[in-house]
Design an enzyme around this catalytic site. Structure first.
Site, PDB file in Angstrom:
ATOM      1  N   CYS A  51     -26.722  36.750 118.489  1.00  0.00           N
ATOM      2  CA  CYS A  51     -27.829  37.364 117.748  1.00  0.00           C
ATOM      3  C   CYS A  51     -27.587  38.869 117.744  1.00  0.00           C
ATOM      4  O   CYS A  51     -26.432  39.297 117.754  1.00  0.00           O
ATOM      5  CB  CYS A  51     -29.186  36.968 118.326  1.00  0.00           C
ATOM      6  N   PHE A  52     -28.628  39.683 117.731  1.00  0.00           N
ATOM      7  CA  PHE A  52     -28.424  41.124 117.589  1.00  0.00           C
ATOM      8  C   PHE A  52     -27.793  41.742 118.838  1.00  0.00           C
ATOM      9  O   PHE A  52     -26.774  42.420 118.774  1.00  0.00           O
ATOM     10  CB  PHE A  52     -29.751  41.823 117.270  1.00  0.00           C
TER      11      PHE A  52
END
Length: 352
Positions: A88-89
């Site tokens: 994810c980020f």
């Protein structure tokens, strides 16, 4: 830190971020299976400002529903114990939700600890370091001379090639936008470029087309741009009749709308005379396509390209000339094979 070749060992790479984040940039080969979608992500973020616990409750509820739907996709219909990479980020909550679900099912799951943010930092740093180790054969020459077609012929003949215009989805001039094809974001262009470089053998020369620093709205990494200018220069020369025919093939939308072409070129009014712009407008009104294309090349593109080449490449007088008689595919294939053979024999470096 990262090895793009190592990504090939995974059966599936899941980008758990929102579609908007994925569209901006993502790991090569990743598919977007969002934990939360764009509107859901915005709702969670807004709620978090005033009630963090409620925000997490909303986020987890959306996540469980979305992951459940994703698990109905064909990727997960096999009984085989797939190897999966999830990110994810920053490598936090969204990738953890996916990881927990997949590990519970029985998949082998790796999680990218620093997420896309760490990957992006690595891409940026690597693109400033790697070009220093690359050796380039640079195809130069005025617009329409067939540099890109020759580059593709070289690739087909077995040469190492980086096609910057293909990666940028743009033909590299003020009129170079390709109808129906959006350009990648700067970040995704960087990812595509690094993935392309990673497939090449840095011990062997790489063929590339001379380009400006900017191709449409994306820019070349500074280190690559400078390294290209230290490459061995090949100057392509092609008869005007072939160049005009190339423009007719490459820009059929301008042949259908020559007035629209001249309108775009109106941005050049600081670089060409008003008389020249008026001449182009008159040609467009009379649909004198070949004369218009030739005049645009002779009156603007050719002088501009010559100035740019002399500015950016030292010792242009030492450029190896490639005289093309035609841009026919079979002819270019023969030229490409000869160029590969001849350039391999050039063991001495180009003049500094």
């Amino acid at each position: 830190m990262y090895d793009l070749d190592a990504l090939k060992k995974f059966d599936l790479i899941i980008d758990a971020r929102s579609p908007r984040e994925f569209a901006e940039d993502h790991l090569p080969g990743a598919i977007n299976l969002p934990v939360v979608f764009d509107d859901e992500y915005a709702e969670v973020g807004t709620t978090h400002r005033t009630n963090p616990m409620r925000a997490y409750q909303i986020g987890v509820a959306y996540s469980l529903k979305n992951i459940a739907r994703h698990l109905e996709l064909p990727f997960f219909r096999s009984d085989r114990r797939m190897s999966v990479l999830v990110y994810c980020f920053r490598g936090g909550k969204r990738s953890k939700l996916w990881t927990d679900a997949l590990e519970t099912i029985g998949y082998k799951v790796d999680r990218l600890p620093t997420g896309w943010k760490g990957y992006r930092n690595w891409v940026r740093q690597t693109l400033e370091e790697v070009p220093a180790h690359l050796q380039f054969n640079v195809l130069s020459g005025p617009t329409g001379c067939g540099k890109t077609r020759l580059l593709l012929a070289l690739r087909t003949a077995g040469a190492q090639v980086i096609d910057l215009e293909e990666l940028a989805s743009h033909r590299g001039s003020i009129i170079g936008a390709i109808p129906g094809r959006a350009q990648p974001s700067q970040k995704f262009f960087d990812s595509l470029l690094l993935a392309e470089i990673s497939r090449l053998d840095s011990a062997k020369r790489i063929w590339i087309e001379s380009e400006s620093k900017r191709i449409g709205h994306v820019q070349l990494p500074t280190a690559l741009f400078h390294r290209m200018h230290g490459g061995r220069l090949f100057a392509v020369e092609t008869p005007m009749r072939e160049r005009i025919a190339m423009w007719r093939r490459e820009y059929p939308h301008f042949e259908r709308d020559p007035t629209g072409l001249v309108t775009q070129l109106g941005h050049l009014k600081a670089l060409v005379s008003g008389a020249t712009l008026q001449k182009w407008a008159s040609m467009a009104e009379r649909c004198e396509i070949e004369a218009l294309f030739e005049s645009i090349m002779v009156d603007y593109y050719d002088p501009a390209y010559t100035r740019s080449t002399k500015k950016n490449y030292l010792h242009t007088e030492h450029a190896i000339k490639i005289q093309l008689e035609t841009l026919d595919s079979s002819y270019l294939a023969n030229v490409a094979r000869r160029l590969i053979s001849d350039s391999d024999a050039l063991t001495s470096p180009p003049p500094e």
